[in-house]
Design a protein around this motif. Structure first.
Motif, short mmCIF file in Angstrom:
data_model
loop_
_atom_site.label_atom_id
_atom_site.label_comp_id
_atom_site.label_asym_id
_atom_site.label_seq_id
_atom_site.Cartn_x
_atom_site.Cartn_y
_atom_site.Cartn_z
N MET A 279 38.42 -36.23 -0.88
CA MET A 279 37.44 -35.42 -0.16
C MET A 279 37.86 -33.95 -0.15
SD MET A 279 34.89 -37.21 0.60
CE MET A 279 34.83 -38.79 -0.20
N LYS A 319 34.43 -41.17 -5.94
CA LYS A 319 35.31 -40.39 -5.08
C LYS A 319 36.32 -41.23 -4.31
CE LYS A 319 34.97 -35.83 -4.87
NZ LYS A 319 36.17 -34.97 -4.97
N ILE A 330 32.84 -31.16 -4.10
CA ILE A 330 32.34 -31.59 -2.81
C ILE A 330 30.91 -31.08 -2.63
CG2 ILE A 330 34.64 -31.60 -1.78
CD1 ILE A 330 33.83 -29.04 -0.24
N ASN A 404 30.29 -36.57 -0.12
CA ASN A 404 31.69 -36.25 -0.42
C ASN A 404 32.02 -34.84 0.04
OD1 ASN A 404 29.82 -36.01 -2.84
ND2 ASN A 404 31.50 -34.71 -3.57
N THR A 405 32.43 -34.74 1.29
CA THR A 405 32.81 -33.46 1.89
C THR A 405 33.87 -33.68 2.96
OG1 THR A 405 32.07 -31.61 3.27
CG2 THR A 405 30.82 -33.66 3.42
N PRO A 406 34.83 -32.77 3.08
CA PRO A 406 35.83 -32.90 4.14
C PRO A 406 35.32 -32.49 5.52
CG PRO A 406 36.23 -30.90 2.88
CD PRO A 406 35.11 -31.63 2.19
#
Length: 431
Positions: A279, A319, A330, A404-406
């Motif tokens: 991520m 991912k 991302i 898909n991201t922090p």
């Protein structure tokens, strides 16, 4: 449809909120009342009234760097879902990268993508064409023909042009055709299999690093080619202090270079990577704190011209393979404004008027777009934001196919309430 937006606020150059209302008719901005009440125009029979209830009104946001993944990778994203996601983020114009399958490197392929955009896009989409056939570093595409087929500009985003000879020829053509070369700057010979920044954290995690000079050396090469050819050269997703220095020096020398930076590079550094999790895997990678500080300073002093998301959706399966085996990238379309407002404007690092400019006026000016401002006669592309209510970023709310991201579970202000394109509401959040 004709719309009358009442009880909104806009931000002035000196940072003051000003009560504003606006009338939209026939896809354009008909009239604007700043600090005053408008009267219904005689030539407009009926108006649908939108009560903004004190929301911030801006020009529709512009993102010059997104990946829509179609054709070729519809499991990751489609033109429809990608533009819906962008609309949820307040974007009314996005520029789509050409690393597709097939790449739009001929008139026929470009025309096919353009037709798909006309059918499925809910906002304005400007499609990039590749610099070279097949996104290699060898044979140039026919810029003149691709521009006639609707290409926005030219880039090999995702791989970069590895030979100076090819880039030189491409910039000669770009100068002749009055178009822009948009560069993913990465010297493959300096990659060494890296998956994150070559710094402190990669050693702690036992992962191969990506050198800062991998990016900066390509920029240094290209700005000199830009100077020699007279082409407009735009640098994608700047991430290092060395890159900022090279671009700053090039601008001082009068070279026609512009640059963008992503929200994630402005808000995160390598030290924020908690573990071997993909991520946090993006290209270019999250760099050091000093790099992040240099990027913010570069925005503030004009070295970097704009903010772009590099929205790069991937499937959960892709991912879920750790840093070594997962793809780079991302998502960003749905979270950009709220994150930047909360964590840059909120602490006073930048002003709201600066942020809005980097997401609207600046990209429009650099790329000659007829949007990005609130003026009569211009396209009725508008965004409304709630600056006061705190909201969580949750995967279940995404309109993109990908999450898909922090930034999942972060709490932000500045969520999008409504997005209007050509006078039509394309996104509306229920309060």
């Amino acid at each position: 449809m004709s719309l009358w937006i009442k009880n909104a606020v806009t931000i002035s150059q000196n940072g003051q909120f000003v009560r504003t209302e606006i009338i939209l008719d026939k896809g354009c901005i008909h009239s604007i009342g700043i600090g005053q009440t408008l009267a219904q125009p005689d030539e407009i029979d009926s108006l649908d009234i939108i009560d903004a209830q004190g929301a911030l009104m801006t020009p529709g946001l512009i993102d010059v760097h997104v990946h829509l993944r179609e054709p070729g990778f519809p499991d990751k994203e489609t033109i429809k879902t990608g533009t819906m996601a962008a609309a949820r983020g307040g974007f009314t114009t996005i520029c789509a990268m050409p690393n597709l399958n097939p790449e739009p490197d001929t008139v026929e392929k470009m025309s096919a993508v353009q037709e798909k955009i006309k059918v499925d896009a809910v906002i304005n989409v400007l499609q990039y064409a590749p610099i070279t056939k097949g996104l290699t570093s060898h044979h140039l595409t026919d810029q003149q023909a691709l521009l006639a087929a609707g290409a926005f500009a030219f880039t090999n985003d995702g791989v970069g042009v590895q030979t100076a000879k090819t880039m030189y020829k491409a910039m000669i053509e770009a100068a002749k055709n009055k178009t822009t070369i948009v560069a993913h700057t990465e010297d493959d010979s300096l990659l060494f299999g890296g998956v994150m920044h070559e710094g402190v954290r990669n050693k702690e995690l036992g992962l191969p690093g990506i050198l800062s000079i991998t990016e900066a050396s390509h920029i240094a090469r290209d700005v000199l080619i830009s100077e020699a050819t007279g082409a407009h050269y735009h640098v994608c997703h700047v991430s290092t202090k060395e890159s900022v220095r090279v671009i700053r020096d090039a601008k001082r020398a009068g070279i026609s270079v512009t640059a963008e930076v992503t929200p994630h590079h402005l808000l995160l550094s390598e030290e924020d990577i908690p573990s071997d999790t993909s991520m946090y895997k993006m290209n270019p990678p999250l760099r050091s704190k000093k790099d992040r500080e240099a990027l913010i300073l570069g925005l503030l002093d004009g070295t970097i011209d704009m903010i772009a998301t590099d929205h790069a959706p991937h499937t959960k399966e892709d991912k879920n393979k750790g840093m070594l085996n997962s793809p780079f990238g991302i998502t960003g379309s749905e979270t950009a404004f709220s994150l930047l407002y909360t964590f840059l404007v909120g602490p006073g690092i930048v002003t709201l008027s600066q942020l809005v400019s980097w997401l609207t006026t600046k990209p429009a000016t650099v790329f000659g777009l007829n949007t990005g401002v609130l003026k009569t006669g211009y396209p009725a592309d508008i965004a409304l934001f709630d600056l006061n209510t705190e909201k969580g970023i949750f995967a279940k709310d995404f309109l993109s196919k990908a999450t898909n991201t922090p930034f999942i579970n972060w709490t932000v202000k500045g969520t999008t309430l409504m997005t209007i394109v050509d006078g039509k509401v394309v996104y509306k959040k229920e309060r």
